[in-house]
Design a protein around this motif. Structure first.
Motif, PDB file in Angstrom:
ATOM      1  N   GLY A  71     -30.835  22.951 -38.217  1.00 49.70           N
ATOM      2  CA  GLY A  71     -30.788  22.023 -39.336  1.00 49.70           C
ATOM      3  C   GLY A  71     -29.407  21.395 -39.459  1.00 49.70           C
ATOM      4  N   GLN A  72     -29.258  20.479 -40.433  1.00 47.83           N
ATOM      5  CA  GLN A  72     -27.971  19.821 -40.613  1.00 47.83           C
ATOM      6  C   GLN A  72     -27.266  20.411 -41.821  1.00 47.83           C
ATOM      7  OE1 GLN A  72     -30.851  17.021 -40.437  1.00 47.83           O
ATOM      8  NE2 GLN A  72     -29.682  15.487 -39.347  1.00 47.83           N
ATOM      9  N   PRO A  73     -25.942  20.451 -41.813  1.00 45.41           N
ATOM     10  CA  PRO A  73     -25.219  21.050 -42.941  1.00 45.41           C
ATOM     11  C   PRO A  73     -25.486  20.295 -44.232  1.00 45.41           C
ATOM     12  CG  PRO A  73     -23.723  19.991 -41.369  1.00 45.41           C
ATOM     13  CD  PRO A  73     -25.078  19.992 -40.751  1.00 45.41           C
ATOM     14  N   LEU A  76     -31.685  20.753 -46.522  1.00 42.63           N
ATOM     15  CA  LEU A  76     -32.757  21.721 -46.334  1.00 42.63           C
ATOM     16  C   LEU A  76     -33.909  20.965 -45.673  1.00 42.63           C
ATOM     17  CD1 LEU A  76     -34.237  24.415 -46.846  1.00 42.63           C
ATOM     18  CD2 LEU A  76     -34.955  23.496 -49.055  1.00 42.63           C
ATOM     19  N   ASN A  77     -34.250  21.366 -44.456  1.00 41.08           N
ATOM     20  CA  ASN A  77     -35.316  20.693 -43.718  1.00 41.08           C
ATOM     21  C   ASN A  77     -36.680  21.183 -44.202  1.00 41.08           C
ATOM     22  OD1 ASN A  77     -37.065  19.544 -41.941  1.00 41.08           O
ATOM     23  ND2 ASN A  77     -36.089  20.344 -40.084  1.00 41.08           N
ATOM     24  N   LEU A  78     -37.332  20.343 -44.999  1.00 45.10           N
ATOM     25  CA  LEU A  78     -38.628  20.731 -45.567  1.00 45.10           C
ATOM     26  C   LEU A  78     -39.701  20.838 -44.486  1.00 45.10           C
ATOM     27  CD1 LEU A  78     -38.634  18.400 -48.719  1.00 45.10           C
ATOM     28  CD2 LEU A  78     -37.991  20.802 -48.602  1.00 45.10           C
ATOM     29  N   TYR A  79     -39.485  20.160 -43.370  1.00 49.03           N
ATOM     30  CA  TYR A  79     -40.491  20.160 -42.306  1.00 49.03           C
ATOM     31  C   TYR A  79     -40.578  21.524 -41.618  1.00 49.03           C
ATOM     32  CZ  TYR A  79     -43.369  17.981 -38.673  1.00 49.03           C
ATOM     33  OH  TYR A  79     -44.410  17.621 -37.838  1.00 49.03           O
ATOM     34  N   ARG A  80     -39.598  22.370 -41.887  1.00 50.79           N
ATOM     35  CA  ARG A  80     -39.633  23.706 -41.291  1.00 50.79           C
ATOM     36  C   ARG A  80     -40.348  24.709 -42.186  1.00 50.79           C
ATOM     37  NH1 ARG A  80     -34.932  23.934 -37.277  1.00 50.79           N
ATOM     38  NH2 ARG A  80     -35.680  26.016 -36.910  1.00 50.79           N
ATOM     39  N   PRO A 253     -32.994  12.264 -53.310  1.00 50.86           N
ATOM     40  CA  PRO A 253     -32.609  13.481 -52.580  1.00 50.86           C
ATOM     41  C   PRO A 253     -33.498  13.779 -51.365  1.00 50.86           C
ATOM     42  CG  PRO A 253     -33.898  14.068 -54.499  1.00 50.86           C
ATOM     43  CD  PRO A 253     -33.861  12.565 -54.463  1.00 50.86           C
ATOM     44  N   VAL A 254     -34.218  12.765 -50.855  1.00 51.32           N
ATOM     45  CA  VAL A 254     -35.096  12.999 -49.698  1.00 51.32           C
ATOM     46  C   VAL A 254     -34.759  12.000 -48.595  1.00 51.32           C
ATOM     47  CG1 VAL A 254     -37.486  12.950 -48.903  1.00 51.32           C
ATOM     48  CG2 VAL A 254     -36.972  13.878 -51.149  1.00 51.32           C
ATOM     49  N   GLU A 255     -34.770  12.466 -47.365  1.00 52.25           N
ATOM     50  CA  GLU A 255     -34.532  11.564 -46.231  1.00 52.25           C
ATOM     51  C   GLU A 255     -35.285  12.068 -45.010  1.00 52.25           C
ATOM     52  OE1 GLU A 255     -30.319  11.867 -45.321  1.00 52.25           O
ATOM     53  OE2 GLU A 255     -30.601  13.837 -44.424  1.00 52.25           O
ATOM     54  N   VAL A 256     -35.641  11.157 -44.121  1.00 55.91           N
ATOM     55  CA  VAL A 256     -36.139  11.530 -42.792  1.00 55.91           C
ATOM     56  C   VAL A 256     -35.031  11.167 -41.816  1.00 55.91           C
ATOM     57  CG1 VAL A 256     -37.775  10.939 -40.972  1.00 55.91           C
ATOM     58  CG2 VAL A 256     -38.589  11.271 -43.300  1.00 55.91           C
ATOM     59  N   ARG A 257     -34.579  12.140 -41.044  1.00 56.41           N
ATOM     60  CA  ARG A 257     -33.471  11.880 -40.124  1.00 56.41           C
ATOM     61  C   ARG A 257     -33.657  12.652 -38.809  1.00 56.41           C
ATOM     62  NH1 ARG A 257     -32.576   8.698 -43.502  1.00 56.41           N
ATOM     63  NH2 ARG A 257     -30.624   8.124 -44.529  1.00 56.41           N
ATOM     64  N   VAL A 258     -33.034  12.106 -37.786  1.00 64.27           N
ATOM     65  CA  VAL A 258     -32.968  12.805 -36.514  1.00 64.27           C
ATOM     66  C   VAL A 258     -32.053  14.018 -36.668  1.00 64.27           C
ATOM     67  CG1 VAL A 258     -31.837  12.559 -34.270  1.00 64.27           C
ATOM     68  CG2 VAL A 258     -33.486  10.860 -35.030  1.00 64.27           C
ATOM     69  N   ILE A 259     -32.404  15.130 -36.039  1.00 66.17           N
ATOM     70  CA  ILE A 259     -31.574  16.328 -36.169  1.00 66.17           C
ATOM     71  C   ILE A 259     -30.412  16.286 -35.170  1.00 66.17           C
ATOM     72  CG2 ILE A 259     -31.556  18.851 -35.986  1.00 66.17           C
ATOM     73  CD1 ILE A 259     -34.529  18.783 -36.794  1.00 66.17           C
ATOM     74  N   ASP A 260     -30.714  16.007 -33.914  1.00 66.22           N
ATOM     75  CA  ASP A 260     -29.674  16.030 -32.897  1.00 66.22           C
ATOM     76  C   ASP A 260     -29.758  14.751 -32.061  1.00 66.22           C
ATOM     77  OD1 ASP A 260     -27.990  16.499 -30.808  1.00 66.22           O
ATOM     78  OD2 ASP A 260     -28.683  18.539 -30.406  1.00 66.22           O
ATOM     79  N   LYS A 261     -28.767  13.885 -32.200  1.00 71.35           N
ATOM     80  CA  LYS A 261     -28.809  12.591 -31.500  1.00 71.35           C
ATOM     81  C   LYS A 261     -28.662  12.741 -29.989  1.00 71.35           C
ATOM     82  CE  LYS A 261     -27.240  10.089 -35.517  1.00 71.35           C
ATOM     83  NZ  LYS A 261     -26.079   9.641 -36.280  1.00 71.35           N
ATOM     84  N   GLU A 262     -28.074  13.834 -29.558  1.00 69.82           N
ATOM     85  CA  GLU A 262     -27.948  14.063 -28.117  1.00 69.82           C
ATOM     86  C   GLU A 262     -29.317  14.208 -27.469  1.00 69.82           C
ATOM     87  OE1 GLU A 262     -25.256  13.924 -26.249  1.00 69.82           O
ATOM     88  OE2 GLU A 262     -24.313  13.235 -28.090  1.00 69.82           O
ATOM     89  N   ILE A 263     -30.221  14.869 -28.194  1.00 73.37           N
ATOM     90  CA  ILE A 263     -31.574  15.045 -27.639  1.00 73.37           C
ATOM     91  C   ILE A 263     -32.236  13.679 -27.471  1.00 73.37           C
ATOM     92  CG2 ILE A 263     -33.877  16.002 -28.115  1.00 73.37           C
ATOM     93  CD1 ILE A 263     -32.503  18.348 -29.490  1.00 73.37           C
ATOM     94  N   ASN A 309     -35.443  15.968 -44.866  1.00 70.92           N
ATOM     95  CA  ASN A 309     -34.372  16.736 -45.507  1.00 70.92           C
ATOM     96  C   ASN A 309     -34.355  16.586 -47.018  1.00 70.92           C
ATOM     97  OD1 ASN A 309     -33.153  17.780 -43.168  1.00 70.92           O
ATOM     98  ND2 ASN A 309     -32.093  15.838 -42.806  1.00 70.92           N
ATOM     99  N   LEU A 310     -34.059  17.693 -47.678  1.00 69.79           N
ATOM    100  CA  LEU A 310     -33.670  17.653 -49.084  1.00 69.79           C
ATOM    101  C   LEU A 310     -32.146  17.599 -49.083  1.00 69.79           C
ATOM    102  CD1 LEU A 310     -35.531  17.785 -51.499  1.00 69.79           C
ATOM    103  CD2 LEU A 310     -35.067  20.227 -51.689  1.00 69.79           C
ATOM    104  N   ARG A 311     -31.565  16.682 -49.815  1.00 68.87           N
ATOM    105  CA  ARG A 311     -30.116  16.463 -49.742  1.00 68.87           C
ATOM    106  C   ARG A 311     -29.582  16.187 -51.149  1.00 68.87           C
ATOM    107  NH1 ARG A 311     -30.118  10.103 -47.750  1.00 68.87           N
ATOM    108  NH2 ARG A 311     -31.077   9.353 -49.646  1.00 68.87           N
ATOM    109  N   PRO A 312     -28.279  16.166 -51.357  1.00 75.79           N
ATOM    110  CA  PRO A 312     -27.750  15.839 -52.696  1.00 75.79           C
ATOM    111  C   PRO A 312     -28.086  14.393 -53.075  1.00 75.79           C
ATOM    112  CG  PRO A 312     -26.075  16.859 -51.317  1.00 75.79           C
ATOM    113  CD  PRO A 312     -27.231  16.577 -50.416  1.00 75.79           C
ATOM    114  N   PHE A 313     -28.197  14.123 -54.373  1.00 76.05           N
ATOM    115  CA  PHE A 313     -28.470  12.764 -54.852  1.00 76.05           C
ATOM    116  C   PHE A 313     -27.352  11.816 -54.391  1.00 76.05           C
ATOM    117  CE2 PHE A 313     -30.988  15.226 -57.838  1.00 76.05           C
ATOM    118  CZ  PHE A 313     -32.128  14.443 -57.970  1.00 76.05           C
ATOM    119  N   GLY A 314     -27.744  10.606 -54.026  1.00 75.77           N
ATOM    120  CA  GLY A 314     -26.753   9.563 -53.718  1.00 75.77           C
ATOM    121  C   GLY A 314     -26.028   9.743 -52.408  1.00 75.77           C
ATOM    122  N   THR A 315     -26.571  10.552 -51.503  1.00 73.39           N
ATOM    123  CA  THR A 315     -25.873  10.817 -50.239  1.00 73.39           C
ATOM    124  C   THR A 315     -25.637   9.550 -49.421  1.00 73.39           C
ATOM    125  OG1 THR A 315     -26.903  12.980 -50.200  1.00 73.39           O
ATOM    126  CG2 THR A 315     -25.959  12.234 -48.137  1.00 73.39           C
TER     127      THR A 315
END
Ligand code: SF4
Ligand code: SF4
Length: 519
Positions: A71-73, A76-80, A253-263, A309-315
């Motif tokens: 996951g990313q720092p 919280l990855n809800l998809y897991r 506080p919700v986003e869809v993001r790539v976890i690892d751009k190298e992949i 991801n669940l993330r802080p508001f306004g990220t």
């Protein structure tokens, strides 16, 4: 080298926040992977375009390969979550909700067109402008970003025709699949459609027939454009609700993001990009404004490399804009101007203003429209430009005024969102009982579906409502002030002095809204 990579990465124009990221994102662009550009002319590449040269893997197959990705720092990855994952990875739950929403939408149009003309007793008026409009601003956007877009019924028929199937892509795809004209990209058209709705707002919000025709018009336009242009052209460039939701989704506080751009760099097929009905490329997402949370990229990625991801508001807010595009700033200013105008019309004590806004085609209405357009096209943009320019003068900035406006306009997002929520609370709380009444009798034909035979009592919540509105406006002001400070860190030693002009703009807006709402 930056310039060279940037030149060939038009899809990232509005997605990249800083220099370092610019480099890595451009390298991850589908054009640049493997052997570089292959046979697609740069001017033809659009945000909604599929990549024609890549090997097409079947995108409707379930994810077959998985890789251990972390996951990313701060997220919280809800998809897991084991109980949530099947609900997202299967298309069925979302489809069922969307079909339910489509049925409700068609029922609302029917109620609007054939039900009583008394707005307060018609399902279309109360359900759309009280229940749904409130839910959008108080729950869908602040808690889930563009979560409404993920279940919205408006683009459904067009998307099914375009795809040639309901759940999966079929053989008989319909439409011309043209690219959206380059000159009409960005959010200019969304701002314009919001302004047009605003000009007719008094009638639309009170006349059920007009509401019915407006909903039918949006439905027809979305379907028609799907048959002409590729992907979700209506949603991406025209829908006023999409513009509104997309802009304020940056606070959510919700986003869809790539976890690892190298992949992603090593994955040549880019299944996520092929699969997404919105045509966005997840690796390039700078913020959540263009992500409709359709979840198709998660379903398509064979590397299990995407997260909800669940993330802080306004990220998403607080990063300097590299581009000088002004469409997002203009959209943010239109939203501020509109909320102020609507507050004056619908909650203010000026009967003449209500009459002018209501009497479409009259001389008073023409003056009302001129005033409304002057606020949105001249006064707000003019003053905001002036205050940004004053801030630049204070710190002797070397970046262009246009780029400064693009960056500073981010402070308008929390300010506007809180103003919209405060405005909604001011007129919705006293009318909540009407929702039950129209469910009891949707067409105003004297039905008693819930067994209710008389009007429900109205609870007087004006005192508590005013306190909530004032508190919300204050939250908006302090949030935007903090954001403004964050955007100027590193530019000058005296952060407060540099921020005075923008703080003054925000303060004047907040003071006027306070006066209009609780004054
Ligand atoms: S952009 Fe508009 S039409 Fe498209 S999904 Fe969102 S609300 Fe619905
Ligand atoms: S998110 Fe998945 S499908 Fe998309 S580029 Fe990355 S690895 Fe490939």
């Amino acid at each position: 080298m930056h310039g060279d990579l940037w030149k060939h990465a038009p899809i990232h124009e509005r997605k990249i926040g800083c220099g370092t990221e610019l480099f890595s994102m451009a390298c991850l662009h589908p054009y640049r992977i493997d052997t570089g550009r292959r046979g697609v002319e740069e001017p033809k590449m659009t945000r909604l375009q599929e990549i024609p040269w890549i090997r097409k893997d079947p995108i409707d197959l379930p994810t077959i390969r998985t890789r251990k990705v972390h996951g990313q720092p701060g997220r919280l990855n809800l998809y897991r979550l084991p109980w949530l994952r099947p609900l997202i990875s299967s298309r069925w739950p979302q489809l069922l909700i969307r079909i339910l929403a489509l049925s409700g939408f068609l029922f609302t149009i029917t109620a609007g067109l054939f039900g009583t003309l008394v707005g307060g007793h018609n399902f279309a008026i109360i359900f759309v402008w009280i229940a749904w409009w409130t839910a959008l601003k108080l729950a869908f956007i602040p808690l889930g970003g563009r979560s409404w877009c993920s279940i919205c019924p408006i683009p459904l028929p067009g998307e099914w025709l375009q795809r040639g199937g309901i759940l999966i892509t079929g053989k008989h795809r319909r439409g011309f699949n043209l690219h959206w004209p380059k000159q009409l990209r960005g959010s200019w058209m969304q701002s314009s459609s919001f302004l047009v709705l605003g000009m007719f707002s008094a009638l639309t919000l009170t006349d059920p027939h007009v509401t019915g025709w407006v909903l039918l018009g949006l439905f027809g336009l979305a379907t028609g454009l799907s048959l002409i242009f590729e992907k979700r052209a209506f949603c991406s460039y025209l829908c006023p609700i999409g513009g509104f939701s997309g802009m304020y989704a940056q606070t959510s506080p919700v986003e869809v993001r790539v976890i690892d751009k190298e992949i992603c760099a090593g994955h040549k097929v880019k299944s996520c990009y092929q699969a997404r009905p919105w045509g966005t490329y997840p690796v390039a997402l700078r913020d959540s404004s263009a992500c409709g949370l359709c979840m198709e990229c998660l379903r398509a990625c064979p590397e299990n490399n995407l997260a909800v991801n669940l993330r802080p508001f306004g990220t998403d807010l607080g990063n300097k804009r590299m581009s000088s595009r002004l469409d997002e700033a203009f959209l943010a200013l239109v939203m501020l101007g509109s909320v102020m105008a609507f507050t004056a019309i619908f909650t203010g004590p000026w009967g003449w203003l209500k009459t002018a806004a209501f009497e479409i085609g009259s001389k008073q209405w023409v003056f009302f429209v001129l005033g409304y357009l002057a606020i949105n096209l001249l006064i707000f943009p003019g003053f905001f430009t002036l205050f940004v320019w004053l801030g630049q003068k204070t710190k002797q900035s070397r970046i262009s005024l246009q780029q400064s406006i693009a960056t500073k306009s981010q402070v308008l997002i929390p300010l506007g969102l809180m103003a919209w929520i405060a405005f909604t609370i001011s007129f919705v709380l006293p009318k909540l009982s009407l929702i039950l009444e129209v469910v009891n009798d949707p067409f105003g034909w004297g039905w008693h579906l819930l067994g209710i035979h008389s009007a429900l009592p109205v609870v007087d919540v004006s005192a508590i409502s005013m306190i909530i509105q004032a508190a919300l406006l204050m939250v908006g002001f302090f949030w935007s002030a903090r954001l403004s400070q964050k955007l100027t860190i590193g530019e000058s030693k005296s952060l407060f002095r540099v921020n005075i002009p923008i703080l003054s703009f925000n303060l004047i807006f907040t003071a006027i809204m306070l006066w209009l709402l609780v004054g």
